[in-house]
Write an enzyme that holds these catalytic residues in place. Structure first.
Site, PDB file in Angstrom:
ATOM      1  N   GLU A   8       0.914  -1.062   0.014  1.00 20.95           N
ATOM      2  CA  GLU A   8       0.080  -0.186   0.028  1.00 20.95           C
ATOM      3  C   GLU A   8       0.947   1.354   0.059  1.00 20.95           C
ATOM      4  OE1 GLU A   8      -2.882   0.240   3.080  1.00 20.95           O
ATOM      5  OE2 GLU A   8      -3.785   2.401   1.947  1.00 20.95           O
ATOM      6  N   GLU A  50      -5.399  -2.440  12.772  1.00 21.15           N
ATOM      7  CA  GLU A  50      -5.215  -3.416  11.566  1.00 21.15           C
ATOM      8  C   GLU A  50      -6.233  -4.667  11.517  1.00 21.15           C
ATOM      9  OE1 GLU A  50      -3.324  -2.109   9.507  1.00 21.15           O
ATOM     10  OE2 GLU A  50      -2.567  -0.590  11.199  1.00 21.15           O
ATOM     11  N   GLU A  87      -9.715   4.107   6.237  1.00 22.81           N
ATOM     12  CA  GLU A  87      -8.907   4.946   7.538  1.00 22.81           C
ATOM     13  C   GLU A  87      -9.839   5.674   8.377  1.00 22.81           C
ATOM     14  OE1 GLU A  87      -6.362   3.416   7.808  1.00 22.81           O
ATOM     15  OE2 GLU A  87      -5.547   2.589   5.890  1.00 22.81           O
TER      16      GLU A  87
HETATM   17  N1  B3K Z   1      -3.041   1.232   5.417  1.00 27.17           N
HETATM   18  C1  B3K Z   1      -1.632   1.420   6.278  1.00 27.17           C
HETATM   19  C2  B3K Z   1      -1.060   2.632   5.807  1.00 27.17           C
HETATM   20  C3  B3K Z   1      -0.321   2.338   4.443  1.00 27.17           C
HETATM   21  C4  B3K Z   1       0.392   3.484   4.300  1.00 27.17           C
HETATM   22  C5  B3K Z   1       1.208   3.562   2.906  1.00 27.17           C
HETATM   23  N2  B3K Z   1       1.983   4.748   2.505  1.00 27.17           N
HETATM   24  C6  B3K Z   1      -1.660   1.429   7.645  1.00 27.17           C
HETATM   25  C7  B3K Z   1      -3.231   1.549   8.442  1.00 27.17           C
HETATM   26  O1  B3K Z   1      -3.635   2.575   8.108  1.00 27.17           O
HETATM   27  O2  B3K Z   1      -3.485   0.604   8.922  1.00 27.17           O
HETATM   28 ZN    ZN Z   2      -5.425   1.988   8.921  1.00 31.36          ZN
END
Ligand code: B3K
Ligand code: ZN
Length: 879
Positions: free
Chosen positions: A124, A301, A323
């Site tokens: 990501e 997560e 997010e």
């Molecule tokens: N989704 C990842 C973050 C990815 C960042 C990429 N530069 C962690 C999180 O928000 O859970």
């Molecule tokens: Zn996240």
């Protein structure tokens, strides 16, 4: 400057991908210098019949391309440094691509790289294209089958997403494992890990009775530092079942801890990869804050499995869809595990420390941005934290049950797909019947609304007028009123909570003691009736809306709220705003050459009363005790006076310390004792926070330095040891060097503890700090290649030490710009993050403005500037 200006990607240009990937088969032959990746895609055309096949790819060596088993001649395709284009392809076909990559040379830590000899991936947002050619966008979802081949001795453990379906030995001491993930996913959720790892195992029985194997994989020797993360995982799994009815969907869940990682952690399907900092903990080296962080990140997560993975984002502009929502969910989880009021205060503290400045600066953007140059630059406080506030407001508007119905509908409608913020809001609307059309402006309009409250009392009626206004932000000159859920209460002069009866409501019915007003217009008046005398309003209780509030409270009103407001957030806030006002007055007095600070007696007394109130939770009292930070205070000034703020804040601290010396001694003794032997519980953390807060006040008198030194020596946990060291580093006492040396010698082999040693020196508000930071750059354990270390030293200096970073001679700025330029080729994502403090130049005095813009210009003039750094530096530089 870079000759070709990087391309701007726009939401308005979104178009679906013209092919569907039916399935993907990947085979890796791992080698540090030359890893072979064979990728087989089954494709079928779903769009325009003439469309060429375009795949993303970066830093790849193309070995071969074949369609339906036939190798393509070089004139059939075009490979550039951003991808692969095949002009003519059939409507349904199998594409096989072989590429070669060098994990060992990958310092950007995106794609496949090596961390202490362990292979790991970070995809990501756009890292998968650094592994193989692929439509690397979140709306292309497919099933993955992954075979990993590697040397068995060096890499006994081979992991990927989903279920392990095959394994065996190969010639030459190699072996293989095959993984299959039954759930369709976008490429950013792919993960591979290989190495010599130790496993900590556990299990969880889901509510429908399935047993899930849980593993945490770590470097050998770290096994004993995993139990806390494992417990957090099980709590999170249970919580998501209880609160949202969401159950885990596979029989295996893996977490891997790696030491080189650009951020906190990554939610790859069933194979979460974590920064070691977000997993490993033991009392000797982890603070209470570290434990709380681990609990929150593990949960975050895990929660992504539904909000992010099963339902993902159509495009990266929708990032907050997963997010903002997942941060909101992890905040709810932490509130349930710990103290809800204390958690809310912490959330607001970080929102104000990180998101409000972003919203008021050159990088301001909406929760759903409409353009970007480098998507990695948009993993921001706005997308995450303000995004979570937006969800929290919907939760407030719909109520617990309405919100849950909305979530259920959202999941029922969109499971297995890539969708948008609009569709999320639509599900909330449809499930609740509430019209969110104005509310959705929170997604598209940048900037923090300023809310001004005014009250008038006449004939038993209290008229509360609320005005709102949002300043222009880059690219958005005109702003419209937001739909603001605004919780209020009224308190009588003798501290009683008064019933809130709006004009027109029956006078005999029950009136609530707190209520949420729907503020939707630029100006609106709410009239409360049946009052005997003028009340004191308690406003934006619980911080129901992420706004900046001004209200005409007198000192007496603030002291009254500090004492009597039954809303614990508003009570804390009254103290913070009271202190803020006193401190800003003091800064202005000092700047005007008058060196008498405004009389703070009433505030100091009110603070003493609250801190002595034993009915209040110790963790909450610790929050009351902490004055607003220097950054927050400077942020409230049109032109920031960092030195003035530091001086005023130190003076008020001393004033409080002198007045309440006995109280602090008592609190410290009492709560050190109450904390007892270390256990990482919220309750113990509360006692330690209060005792250590008291220590910080007591040691404003250097004659008390011995208290800190004794605590340092006697500590049975890292919270107390660090709290002592933190005050010692500011002082010119022999214990300072002794304890710093001791800390180094004790923990030099523990990377996470050593990071604390670097940081604590970088944040000391001392004239010799920059020199010390520069020395530390040559410490044998310092490296620009480990993001944790860079953040610990350079990040802490630039973001946690306002007076030294903003030194008048510009030395702090020049130091930072040098580090950013070093990271330009090494790890531009980290470089772009670090450089952000330079973007605040417009808020500084004339001399500092010149120095800061000169450094931005120096960065912009560098050859081969990475997109990440170009975007932040150029936007920051704009007048
Ligand atoms: N989704 C990842 C973050 C990815 C960042 C990429 N530069 C962690 C999180 O928000 O859970
Ligand atoms: Zn996240």
């Amino acid at each position: 400057m870079k000759t070709d200006t990087p391309r701007v990607i726009r939401l308005s240009e979104y178009a679906p991908y013209p092919f569907t990937v039916e399935s993907l088969d990947l085979a890796f032959d791992l080698d540090p210098k030359a890893t072979r990746v064979e990728s087989t895609l089954k494709l079928s055309r779903t769009g325009d019949s003439g469309a060429a096949l375009e795949l993303d790819g970066e830093d790849l060596r193309l070995v071969s391309v074949a369609i339906d088993g036939e190798a393509l001649a070089e004139d059939r395709y075009e490979a550039t440094d951003s991808g692969l284009r095949i002009a003519k392809v059939p409507d349904a076909f199998t594409l096989t691509i072989t590429t070669e990559i060098a994990p060992e040379d990958n310092t950007k830590l995106e794609g496949l790289y090596l961390s202490n000899g362990m292979y790991c991936t970070q995809c990501e947002a756009e890292g998968f294209r650094r592994i193989t050619y692929f439509p690397d966008r979140p709306d292309v979802m497919t099933t993955y089958r992954v075979t990993i081949r590697a040397d068995k001795g060096v890499n006994p453990v081979l992991l990927s997403n989903g279920n392990r379906v095959d394994a065996g030995d190969l010639d030459g001491g190699r072996h293989y494992v095959t993984w299959e993930d039954p759930f369709k996913k976008p490429s950013y959720l792919f993960a591979l890990v290989a190495g010599d790892l130790a496993r900590v195992q556990d299990s969880f029985r889901t509510r429908s009775g399935r047993d899930v194997e849980l593993n945490i994989w770590v470097e050998h020797g770290n096994e004993s530092r995993c139990p806390f993360a494992m417990e957090s995982l099980k709590k999170a799994m249970k919580w998501d079942e209880d609160v949202y009815g969401l159950e885990y969907d596979l029989n295996l869940f893996n977490i891997v801890a790696v030491s080189h990682f650009n951020m906190g952690a990554m939610e790859n399907k069933s194979l979460n990869v974590f920064n070691a900092k977000a997993v490993l903990a033991d009392p000797e080296t982890a603070t209470d804050a570290d434990y709380a962080y681990i609990e929150a990140v593990v949960a975050h997560e895990y929660f992504h499995n539904w909000t992010g993975n099963r339902i993902t984002c159509r495009d990266w502009f929708q990032l907050s869809l997963k997010e903002g929502l997942t941060v909101f969910r992890d905040q709810q989880f932490s509130s349930d595990m710990r103290s809800a009021p204390v958690e809310r205060i912490d959330q607001v503290r970080s929102l104000r420390a990180r998101q409000f400045p972003e919203d008021a600066g050159p990088l301001a953007h909406p929760v759903r941005p409409d353009s970007y140059i480098e998507i990695n630059n948009f993993y921001t406080a706005t997308v995450y934290m303000k995004g979570a506030e937006v969800i929290r407001m919907m939760h407030r508007l719909l109520g617990e049950d309405g919100f849950r119905k909305g979530m259920d509908l959202y999941i029922a409608r969109h499971d297995g797909t890539a969708t948008t913020c609009d569709n999320f809001a639509k599900a909330m609307e449809d499930a609740s019947g509430r019209d969110l059309s104005q509310f959705k402006r929170w997604y598209s309009q940048a900037g923090t609304p300023q809310v001004e409250a005014e009250g008038r009392f006449e004939d038993g009626v209290y008229a509360l007028t609320i005005r709102q206004h949002t300043d222009p932000t880059p690219g958005q000159d005109t702003k419209h009123p937001q739909h603001i859920p605004f919780e209020v209460g009224l308190i009588s002069r003798d501290g009683a909570a008064l019933p809130l009866r709006l004009e027109g409501e029956p006078a005999d019915g029950e009136a609530p003691l707190t209520r949420v007003l729907d503020v939707t217009e630029a100006e609106q008046t709410f009239r409360f009736t049946g009052l005997e005398a003028e009340p004191v309003p308690s406003l934006n209780r619980g911080f129901t809306a992420p706004v900046r509030l001004t209200a005409p409270w007198s000192d007496a009103d603030r002291a009254l709220l500090m004492r009597y407001d039954p809303d614990s957030f508003a009570k804390w806030e009254a103290g913070q705003q009271y202190a803020t006002q006193l401190l800003l007055n003091a800064v202005n007095e000092r700047a005007a050459g008058r060196n008498v600070a405004p009389d703070a007696t009433r505030f100091v007394d009110a603070l003493g009363t609250t801190l002595s109130d034993e009915t209040l939770d110790p963790a909450y009292r610790a929050q009351m005790m902490a004055l607003p930070t220097e950054d927050y205070l400077a942020e409230q000034m049109p032109v920031m006076d960092v030195d003035g703020v530091h001086a005023a804040r130190e003076a008020l601290k001393r004033d409080i310390a002198v007045t309440h010396a006995d109280l602090f001694t008592k609190l410290r003794d009492q709560h050190r004792a109450a904390a007892g032997p270390f256990a990482p519980t919220a309750e113990g953390a509360g006692h330690r926070a209060l005792a250590n807060g008291a220590l910080a006040y007591l040691t404003t008198d250097p004659a008390n330095a011995h208290l800190a030194a004794e605590q340092y020596d006697a500590a049975d946990n890292m919270t107390d040891r660090m709290a002592a060291l933190r005050v010692l580093v500011e002082l010119d006492v022999p214990e300072r060097d002794r304890c710093l040396t001791d800390f180094h010698d004790r923990y030099q082999h523990n990377e996470l503890a050593l990071d604390k040693w670097f940081s604590v020196q970088a944040v000391a508000a001392r004239p010799d700090t920059l020199a010390r930071v520069k020395d530390l750059m040559s410490h044998e354990k310092f490296t620009m290649r480990n993001p944790n270390r860079v953040r610990a030293l350079v990040g802490a200096f630039a973001m946690g030490n306002p007076t030294v970073f903003h030194a008048k001679d510009g030395s702090g700025y020049a130091f930072l710009a040098d580090r950013v330029l070093e990271l330009n080729s090494l790890n531009p994502q980290i470089g772009a993050r670090l450089l952000q403090p330079l973007g605040r130049w417009k808020r500084m005095d004339e001399d500092r403005r010149k120095l800061m813009t000169a450094e931005l210009d120096r960065i912009l003039a560098a050859p081969d500037l990475a997109r990440d750094i170009y975007e932040i530096a150029s936007k920051s530089r704009q007048a």
